[in-house]
Design a protein around this motif. Structure first.
Motif, mmCIF file in Angstrom:
data_model
loop_
_atom_site.group_PDB
_atom_site.id
_atom_site.type_symbol
_atom_site.label_atom_id
_atom_site.label_comp_id
_atom_site.label_asym_id
_atom_site.label_seq_id
_atom_site.Cartn_x
_atom_site.Cartn_y
_atom_site.Cartn_z
ATOM 1 N N SER A 38 0.934 -1.135 0.058
ATOM 2 C CA SER A 38 0.012 0.145 -0.209
ATOM 3 C C SER A 38 0.939 1.386 -0.047
ATOM 4 C CB SER A 38 -0.945 0.072 0.908
ATOM 5 O OG SER A 38 -1.663 1.106 1.514
ATOM 6 N N ARG A 39 0.410 2.327 -0.828
ATOM 7 C CA ARG A 39 1.136 3.671 -0.813
ATOM 8 C C ARG A 39 0.512 4.424 0.406
ATOM 9 N NH1 ARG A 39 0.503 5.258 -6.834
ATOM 10 N NH2 ARG A 39 0.185 7.437 -5.703
ATOM 11 N N ALA A 40 -0.574 4.165 1.029
ATOM 12 C CA ALA A 40 -1.332 4.812 1.977
ATOM 13 C C ALA A 40 -0.475 5.385 2.972
ATOM 14 C CB ALA A 40 -2.296 4.122 2.766
ATOM 15 N N PRO A 41 0.664 4.709 3.831
ATOM 16 C CA PRO A 41 1.643 5.352 4.584
ATOM 17 C C PRO A 41 2.546 6.452 4.209
ATOM 18 C CG PRO A 41 1.609 2.945 4.886
ATOM 19 C CD PRO A 41 0.647 3.251 3.692
ATOM 20 N N ARG A 42 2.698 6.346 2.634
ATOM 21 C CA ARG A 42 3.536 7.256 2.401
ATOM 22 C C ARG A 42 2.679 8.674 1.986
ATOM 23 N NH1 ARG A 42 6.787 6.387 -3.161
ATOM 24 N NH2 ARG A 42 5.305 4.623 -3.078
ATOM 25 N N ILE A 43 1.596 8.270 1.519
ATOM 26 C CA ILE A 43 0.583 9.406 1.175
ATOM 27 C C ILE A 43 0.248 10.166 2.694
ATOM 28 C CG2 ILE A 43 -1.712 10.283 0.600
ATOM 29 C CD1 ILE A 43 -1.269 7.625 -1.473
ATOM 30 N N ALA A 44 -0.108 9.471 3.568
ATOM 31 C CA ALA A 44 -0.326 9.852 4.894
ATOM 32 C C ALA A 44 0.678 10.726 5.566
ATOM 33 C CB ALA A 44 -0.549 8.691 5.976
ATOM 34 N N TRP A 81 3.199 12.445 3.771
ATOM 35 C CA TRP A 81 2.879 13.558 3.096
ATOM 36 C C TRP A 81 2.086 14.572 3.384
ATOM 37 C CZ3 TRP A 81 6.996 15.734 0.854
ATOM 38 C CH2 TRP A 81 7.953 15.254 0.290
ATOM 39 N N LEU A 82 0.889 14.107 3.747
ATOM 40 C CA LEU A 82 -0.350 14.922 4.164
ATOM 41 C C LEU A 82 0.051 15.426 5.597
ATOM 42 C CD1 LEU A 82 -3.603 13.121 3.054
ATOM 43 C CD2 LEU A 82 -2.792 15.129 2.218
ATOM 44 N N ALA A 83 0.705 14.593 6.307
ATOM 45 C CA ALA A 83 0.939 15.094 7.613
ATOM 46 C C ALA A 83 2.183 16.076 7.870
ATOM 47 C CB ALA A 83 1.747 14.059 8.524
ATOM 48 N N LEU A 84 2.939 16.214 6.595
ATOM 49 C CA LEU A 84 3.949 17.317 6.484
ATOM 50 C C LEU A 84 3.214 18.581 5.646
ATOM 51 C CD1 LEU A 84 6.673 18.398 6.339
ATOM 52 C CD2 LEU A 84 6.889 17.388 4.433
ATOM 53 N N LEU A 85 2.537 18.214 4.464
ATOM 54 C CA LEU A 85 1.921 19.566 3.894
ATOM 55 C C LEU A 85 0.583 20.167 4.451
ATOM 56 C CD1 LEU A 85 2.335 17.725 0.362
ATOM 57 C CD2 LEU A 85 3.696 19.637 1.395
ATOM 58 N N ILE A 86 -0.053 19.362 5.027
ATOM 59 C CA ILE A 86 -1.256 20.189 5.721
ATOM 60 C C ILE A 86 -0.905 21.260 6.840
ATOM 61 C CG2 ILE A 86 -3.180 19.815 7.293
ATOM 62 C CD1 ILE A 86 -3.827 17.330 5.714
ATOM 63 N N PRO A 87 -0.028 20.883 7.619
ATOM 64 C CA PRO A 87 0.257 22.032 8.592
ATOM 65 C C PRO A 87 1.112 22.977 8.051
ATOM 66 C CG PRO A 87 1.511 20.048 9.301
ATOM 67 C CD PRO A 87 0.716 19.590 8.029
ATOM 68 N N ALA A 88 2.192 22.422 6.826
ATOM 69 C CA ALA A 88 2.905 23.363 6.058
ATOM 70 C C ALA A 88 1.999 24.485 5.428
ATOM 71 C CB ALA A 88 3.769 22.844 5.376
ATOM 72 N N SER A 89 0.921 24.074 4.767
ATOM 73 C CA SER A 89 0.247 25.037 3.935
ATOM 74 C C SER A 89 -0.642 25.770 5.006
ATOM 75 C CB SER A 89 -1.004 24.142 3.321
ATOM 76 O OG SER A 89 -0.170 23.325 2.480
ATOM 77 N N LEU A 90 -1.295 25.154 6.084
ATOM 78 C CA LEU A 90 -1.808 26.303 7.130
ATOM 79 C C LEU A 90 -1.102 27.183 7.779
ATOM 80 C CD1 LEU A 90 -4.480 23.499 8.442
ATOM 81 C CD2 LEU A 90 -5.035 25.396 6.893
ATOM 82 N N LEU A 91 0.122 26.862 8.193
ATOM 83 C CA LEU A 91 0.886 27.801 8.609
ATOM 84 C C LEU A 91 1.370 28.687 7.821
ATOM 85 C CD1 LEU A 91 3.250 25.837 10.934
ATOM 86 C CD2 LEU A 91 1.706 27.471 11.904
ATOM 87 N N LEU A 140 4.265 19.739 11.936
ATOM 88 C CA LEU A 140 5.006 20.027 10.862
ATOM 89 C C LEU A 140 6.334 19.047 11.095
ATOM 90 C CD1 LEU A 140 5.425 21.507 8.276
ATOM 91 C CD2 LEU A 140 6.547 23.395 9.805
ATOM 92 N N ALA A 141 6.818 19.296 12.305
ATOM 93 C CA ALA A 141 8.104 18.536 12.666
ATOM 94 C C ALA A 141 7.584 16.954 12.692
ATOM 95 C CB ALA A 141 8.595 18.927 14.028
ATOM 96 N N LEU A 142 6.709 16.532 13.251
ATOM 97 C CA LEU A 142 6.285 15.051 13.282
ATOM 98 C C LEU A 142 6.044 14.631 11.748
ATOM 99 C CD1 LEU A 142 3.972 15.217 16.177
ATOM 100 C CD2 LEU A 142 6.082 14.102 16.004
ATOM 101 N N GLY A 143 5.587 15.533 10.915
ATOM 102 C CA GLY A 143 5.369 15.182 9.485
ATOM 103 C C GLY A 143 6.504 14.866 8.645
ATOM 104 N N GLY A 144 7.547 15.888 9.066
ATOM 105 C CA GLY A 144 8.938 15.796 8.274
ATOM 106 C C GLY A 144 9.619 14.376 8.752
ATOM 107 N N ILE A 145 9.532 14.055 9.821
ATOM 108 C CA ILE A 145 10.026 12.745 10.350
ATOM 109 C C ILE A 145 9.419 11.589 9.892
ATOM 110 C CG2 ILE A 145 10.447 11.078 12.391
ATOM 111 C CD1 ILE A 145 10.827 13.825 14.024
ATOM 112 N N ALA A 146 8.274 11.740 9.740
ATOM 113 C CA ALA A 146 7.349 10.712 8.941
ATOM 114 C C ALA A 146 7.715 10.514 7.324
ATOM 115 C CB ALA A 146 5.809 11.074 9.285
ATOM 116 N N VAL A 147 7.656 11.720 6.699
ATOM 117 C CA VAL A 147 8.335 11.670 5.365
ATOM 118 C C VAL A 147 9.680 11.110 5.209
ATOM 119 C CG1 VAL A 147 8.827 13.184 3.511
ATOM 120 C CG2 VAL A 147 6.758 13.546 4.510
ATOM 121 N N LEU A 148 10.586 11.586 5.987
ATOM 122 C CA LEU A 148 12.020 11.163 5.842
ATOM 123 C C LEU A 148 12.187 9.672 6.200
ATOM 124 C CD1 LEU A 148 13.686 14.224 7.408
ATOM 125 C CD2 LEU A 148 13.841 13.585 5.171
#
Length: 168
Positions: free
Chosen positions: A3-9, A11-21, A50-58
């Motif tokens: 599943s690509r779902a964890p990778r998409i999740a 990226w969303l965890a990084l991009l959503i707070p980045a966009s709103l901030l 944003l920090a947690l999403g960055g760790i998730a993406v990396l």
């Protein structure tokens, strides 16, 4: 097939707070919509997300369990900001009373000096007045809607066990 779902999740965890901030900072520094105290409260969970999403993406390709955990924590932080935004929007719409630190309050029987001191101690930007709205929804209301929808999307993606299925 994995599943690509964890990778998409992640990226969303990084991009959503980045966009709103990013939107909050642009509205503040470009358009002059200065934040009140509750506006700042909404930003703190987004910074954490944003920090947690960055760790998730990396970590999504190396340690998928870590990525899933970080994305889940980011979703919780995003939802927290959304709930603060919902409370703030309710204050702006007059549905409930805000916090006393966000508005001027003059005690009954106050002297002229007390009134003046109360006015001078009031914040520059009030929490109960929306400085901007679109379609009747304030920035705090949009944070509520977008944050909770984003957190739900991340949660649903993380619940996906194999392509096309979601486990409740």
């Amino acid at each position: 097939m994995t599943s690509r779902a964890p990778r998409i999740a992640a990226w969303l965890a990084l991009l959503i707070p980045a966009s709103l901030l990013g939107g909050a900072l642009v509205s503040q520094y470009v358009f002059g919509l200065y934040p009140c105290e509750m506006c700042y409260w909404q930003r703190w969970p987004h910074w954490a997300a944003l920090a947690l999403g960055g760790i998730a993406v990396l970590s999504v390709r190396r340690v998928q369990g870590l990525a899933v955990g970080m994305a889940a924590l980011a979703a919780i932080a995003i939802a927290t900001s959304g709930l603060i935004g919902g409370f703030h929007a309710g204050v702006e719409y007059g549905w409930w009373e805000g916090l006393t630190t966000c508005a001027t309050s003059v005690p009954a029987g106050a002297t002229t000096d007390d009134v003046l001191n109360s006015i001078m101690a009031a914040p520059l930007v009030r929490c109960d007045a929306a400085p901007w709205s679109m379609f009747g929804i304030s920035l705090a209301g949009y944070n509520f809607l977008l944050s909770l929808a984003g957190a739900a999307a991340i949660y649903l993606l993380l619940r996906r066990k194999q392509p096309g299925t979601i486990v409740a």
